[in-house]
Design a protein around this motif. Structure first.
Motif, PDB file in Angstrom:
ATOM      1  N   ILE A  23       0.854  -1.189   0.000  1.00  0.00           N
ATOM      2  CA  ILE A  23       0.000   0.000   0.000  1.00  0.00           C
ATOM      3  C   ILE A  23       0.890   1.239   0.000  1.00  0.00           C
ATOM      4  CG2 ILE A  23      -1.706   1.331   1.300  1.00  0.00           C
ATOM      5  CD1 ILE A  23      -2.860  -1.179   0.051  1.00  0.00           C
ATOM      6  N   ARG A  24       0.656   2.143  -0.936  1.00  0.00           N
ATOM      7  CA  ARG A  24       1.440   3.387  -1.019  1.00  0.00           C
ATOM      8  C   ARG A  24       0.595   4.558  -0.526  1.00  0.00           C
ATOM      9  NH1 ARG A  24       4.943   5.462  -6.168  1.00  0.00           N
ATOM     10  NH2 ARG A  24       6.445   4.066  -5.162  1.00  0.00           N
ATOM     11  N   VAL A  25       1.161   5.336   0.382  1.00  0.00           N
ATOM     12  CA  VAL A  25       0.470   6.450   1.023  1.00  0.00           C
ATOM     13  C   VAL A  25       1.237   7.735   0.769  1.00  0.00           C
ATOM     14  CG1 VAL A  25      -0.352   7.400   3.212  1.00  0.00           C
ATOM     15  CG2 VAL A  25      -0.356   4.913   2.859  1.00  0.00           C
ATOM     16  N   LEU A  26       0.549   8.767   0.284  1.00  0.00           N
ATOM     17  CA  LEU A  26       1.130  10.104   0.187  1.00  0.00           C
ATOM     18  C   LEU A  26       0.651  10.910   1.384  1.00  0.00           C
ATOM     19  CD1 LEU A  26       0.660  10.992  -3.606  1.00  0.00           C
ATOM     20  CD2 LEU A  26       2.642   9.991  -2.465  1.00  0.00           C
ATOM     21  N   SER A  27       1.588  11.453   2.137  1.00  0.00           N
ATOM     22  CA  SER A  27       1.265  12.159   3.373  1.00  0.00           C
ATOM     23  C   SER A  27       1.596  13.640   3.245  1.00  0.00           C
ATOM     24  CB  SER A  27       2.045  11.546   4.542  1.00  0.00           C
ATOM     25  OG  SER A  27       1.930  12.341   5.700  1.00  0.00           O
ATOM     26  N   PHE A  28       0.563  14.480   3.391  1.00  0.00           N
ATOM     27  CA  PHE A  28       0.716  15.930   3.448  1.00  0.00           C
ATOM     28  C   PHE A  28       0.293  16.355   4.856  1.00  0.00           C
ATOM     29  CE2 PHE A  28      -0.011  14.683  -0.871  1.00  0.00           C
ATOM     30  CZ  PHE A  28       0.757  15.521  -1.667  1.00  0.00           C
ATOM     31  N   ALA A 106      -0.724   5.927  -6.240  1.00  0.00           N
ATOM     32  CA  ALA A 106      -0.922   5.833  -4.794  1.00  0.00           C
ATOM     33  C   ALA A 106      -2.237   5.137  -4.466  1.00  0.00           C
ATOM     34  CB  ALA A 106      -0.897   7.220  -4.170  1.00  0.00           C
ATOM     35  N   ASP A 107      -2.278   4.531  -3.296  1.00  0.00           N
ATOM     36  CA  ASP A 107      -3.506   3.954  -2.773  1.00  0.00           C
ATOM     37  C   ASP A 107      -4.226   4.911  -1.837  1.00  0.00           C
ATOM     38  OD1 ASP A 107      -3.331   0.991  -3.659  1.00  0.00           O
ATOM     39  OD2 ASP A 107      -1.352   1.413  -2.815  1.00  0.00           O
ATOM     40  N   VAL A 108      -3.454   5.715  -1.111  1.00  0.00           N
ATOM     41  CA  VAL A 108      -4.005   6.583  -0.071  1.00  0.00           C
ATOM     42  C   VAL A 108      -3.331   7.947  -0.148  1.00  0.00           C
ATOM     43  CG1 VAL A 108      -4.275   6.934   2.429  1.00  0.00           C
ATOM     44  CG2 VAL A 108      -4.413   4.622   1.475  1.00  0.00           C
ATOM     45  N   LEU A 109      -4.102   8.991   0.046  1.00  0.00           N
ATOM     46  CA  LEU A 109      -3.564  10.325   0.305  1.00  0.00           C
ATOM     47  C   LEU A 109      -4.150  10.789   1.631  1.00  0.00           C
ATOM     48  CD1 LEU A 109      -3.068  13.324  -2.077  1.00  0.00           C
ATOM     49  CD2 LEU A 109      -4.236  13.656   0.114  1.00  0.00           C
ATOM     50  N   ILE A 110      -3.304  11.272   2.523  1.00  0.00           N
ATOM     51  CA  ILE A 110      -3.763  11.801   3.801  1.00  0.00           C
ATOM     52  C   ILE A 110      -3.196  13.207   3.973  1.00  0.00           C
ATOM     53  CG2 ILE A 110      -1.888  10.557   4.977  1.00  0.00           C
ATOM     54  CD1 ILE A 110      -3.686  10.482   7.476  1.00  0.00           C
ATOM     55  N   GLU A 111      -4.069  14.147   4.374  1.00  0.00           N
ATOM     56  CA  GLU A 111      -3.627  15.530   4.520  1.00  0.00           C
ATOM     57  C   GLU A 111      -4.244  16.149   5.767  1.00  0.00           C
ATOM     58  OE1 GLU A 111      -5.421  18.520   4.119  1.00  0.00           O
ATOM     59  OE2 GLU A 111      -7.373  17.718   3.480  1.00  0.00           O
ATOM     60  N   SER A 112      -3.507  17.087   6.353  1.00  0.00           N
ATOM     61  CA  SER A 112      -3.995  17.762   7.565  1.00  0.00           C
ATOM     62  C   SER A 112      -3.848  19.274   7.460  1.00  0.00           C
ATOM     63  CB  SER A 112      -3.268  17.229   8.806  1.00  0.00           C
ATOM     64  OG  SER A 112      -1.868  17.437   8.726  1.00  0.00           O
ATOM     65  N   PHE A 113      -3.980  19.800   6.238  1.00  0.00           N
ATOM     66  CA  PHE A 113      -3.989  21.246   6.047  1.00  0.00           C
ATOM     67  C   PHE A 113      -5.338  21.828   6.481  1.00  0.00           C
ATOM     68  CE2 PHE A 113      -0.831  20.661   2.338  1.00  0.00           C
ATOM     69  CZ  PHE A 113       0.243  20.825   3.185  1.00  0.00           C
ATOM     70  N   ARG A 114      -5.410  23.157   6.544  1.00  0.00           N
ATOM     71  CA  ARG A 114      -6.702  23.802   6.804  1.00  0.00           C
ATOM     72  C   ARG A 114      -7.687  23.411   5.696  1.00  0.00           C
ATOM     73  NH1 ARG A 114      -6.655  28.819   9.981  1.00  0.00           N
ATOM     74  NH2 ARG A 114      -5.194  28.404  11.697  1.00  0.00           N
ATOM     75  N   PRO A 115      -8.972  23.305   6.010  1.00  0.00           N
ATOM     76  CA  PRO A 115      -9.946  22.941   4.977  1.00  0.00           C
ATOM     77  C   PRO A 115      -9.860  23.861   3.761  1.00  0.00           C
ATOM     78  CG  PRO A 115     -10.971  22.827   7.137  1.00  0.00           C
ATOM     79  CD  PRO A 115      -9.600  23.422   7.345  1.00  0.00           C
ATOM     80  N   GLY A 116      -9.843  23.255   2.594  1.00  0.00           N
ATOM     81  CA  GLY A 116      -9.799  24.004   1.337  1.00  0.00           C
ATOM     82  C   GLY A 116      -8.413  24.222   0.785  1.00  0.00           C
ATOM     83  N   ALA A 117      -7.371  24.040   1.611  1.00  0.00           N
ATOM     84  CA  ALA A 117      -6.008  24.338   1.147  1.00  0.00           C
ATOM     85  C   ALA A 117      -5.581  23.412   0.015  1.00  0.00           C
ATOM     86  CB  ALA A 117      -5.028  24.248   2.320  1.00  0.00           C
TER      87      ALA A 117
END
Length: 406
Positions: A23-28, A106-117
């Motif tokens: 599983i490949r995950v891109l993390s922002f 990628a299989d997954v992208l996960i991000e924790s920026f402010r909504p809309g960024a």
């Protein structure tokens, strides 16, 4: 290349169960909620690529009590093991195209920026779902993607306050009391990882990815499912001045001083207290009145406990099967026999930080706890390797990485 760790924390010779291998995950992600969620996935064998801005993720340059080992933030070291790092300028159209190419694989992208960024960068759910329909897209935020608090800063202690957790904690004659750990961040991370795993499982049936959204407010409320549900169903509790640690439980329930240390008692019957202390007063109160008279019960328990040191009480607790625990500080936790037996604290050698000690993955799989396969990476340590895996030629990679480092 990432630094390889030689120490494996498990005492077993069995192979690690890397259940997310492939599983490949891109993390922002940055701060704690996002990196902790991605570290959970990485521990389980997922290939996590941490996409960092030119200056590096926030946690590289901040640490709670200014805790650095050498020049390396402990806050960074505790949440970024087993991941790869690339350094990218998402404001640069060429880099955004490169990231979109990574998304297709990628299989997954996960991000924790402010909504809309992410949407403003052309990396929102709608755009990337069209690009890769199998992508599981997870957004972690403070309050959710919309609503009146959408743009407020979402941080652990703020959510403890807003969610009622601080107001529900501590003795009744003391101010509201936040907990001594970032429990909302960490629970939010766990819920984010849980949502991703559920979406990956669903994709096995449908072939289509899912938008997973979790936020700190929901995490803080979820932590309080028991006391908040009592309140919602008309059972009004309040903090007790005698130290009952919950507004809803019968005494004895809370922290008490003995002659030398503190101890916590939990959910013991009044009959048990009569046997323990040789005091018929407790039985005379009556179990049916143990909630309404909980402050009286607590005060009488406190008088008894103050007369002997904890070691003597522990022997009597064992004899009468009393539910109790000594109050440990972190120095006690570090040498606790069960903590040591569970191998909960791991350590590794880092080329800049030296000896690093932190908390390992909390779950075992077929009896094996996932270990540290690669150290928390230097900023951009894997940029060349990741871009080469996309088939980008060396000259183009040099141009991209030269621009981002400038």
């Amino acid at each position: 290349m990432p630094h390889r760790i030689m120490l494996h924390v498990s005492t077993t010779s069995r192979e690690e169960a890397l259940v997310l291998e492939g599983i490949r995950v891109l993390s922002f992600t940055h701060f704690l909620q996002g990196p902790s969620a991605t570290q959970t996935l990485a521990d389980l064998g997922a290939e996590v690529i941490k996409v960092e801005p030119p200056q590096g993720a926030f946690e590289r340059s901040w640490s709670g009590p200014d805790a650095y080992l050498g020049d390396t933030s402990v806050f960074f070291l505790l949440g970024n093991r087993n991941v790869r790092s690339i350094r990218a300028d998402l404001k640069d159209p060429k880099w955004r195209e490169t990231i979109r190419e990574l998304v297709t694989r990628a299989d997954v992208l996960i991000e924790s920026f402010r909504p809309g960024a992410m949407a403003r960068l052309g990396l929102g759910w709608d755009e990337l779902h069209a690009l890769n329909p199998r992508l599981v897209y997870c957004s972690l935020s403070g309050y959710g993607p919309d609503g009146p608090y959408r743009d407020r800063p979402g941080q652990d202690v703020l959510l403890q306050s807003l969610s009622g957790l601080a107001a529900a904690t501590g003795a009744g004659d003391q101010p509201p009391t936040p907990t001594g750990a970032s429990i909302v961040d960490q629970h939010g991370a766990t819920l984010g990882a849980l949502g991703i795993l559920a979406a990956l499982h669903g994709r096995e049936r449908t072939g289509v990815g899912t938008l997973v959204e979790s936020n700190l407010l929901n995490a803080a409320l979820d932590l309080q499912i028991e006391p908040l549900s009592y309140h919602l169903n008309g059972f009004a509790g309040q903090r007790s001045p005698s130290g009952v640690s919950s507004g809803y439980y019968k005494a004895p329930y809370g922290v008490f001083p003995t002659a030398d240390r503190h101890v916590t008692l939990s959910l013991n019957s009044l009959a048990t207290l009569t046997e323990l202390f040789g005091d018929p007063w407790f039985v005379a109160v009556g179990e049916e009145h143990s909630y309404e008279r909980r402050d009286e019960v607590n005060r009488r328990v406190a008088v008894h406990l103050a007369g002997r040191p904890l070691a003597e009480w522990e022997a009597r607790f064992a004899e009468h099967r009393v539910w109790y625990a000594p109050v440990h500080d972190y120095a006690d936790v570090e040498i606790d026999p069960q903590v040591l037996h569970n191998e909960s604290i791991i350590e590794f050698e880092h080329p800049q930080a030296g000896r690093v000690r932190t908390i390992g993955h909390p779950v075992t799989y077929d009896g094996v706890r996932p270990g540290v396969r690669t150290l928390p990476p230097a900023l951009g340590a894997d940029t060349h390797a990741v871009l080469a895996e996309l088939g980008i030629d060396g000259e183009t990679i040099d141009a991209l990485t030269g621009e981002v480092a400038a």
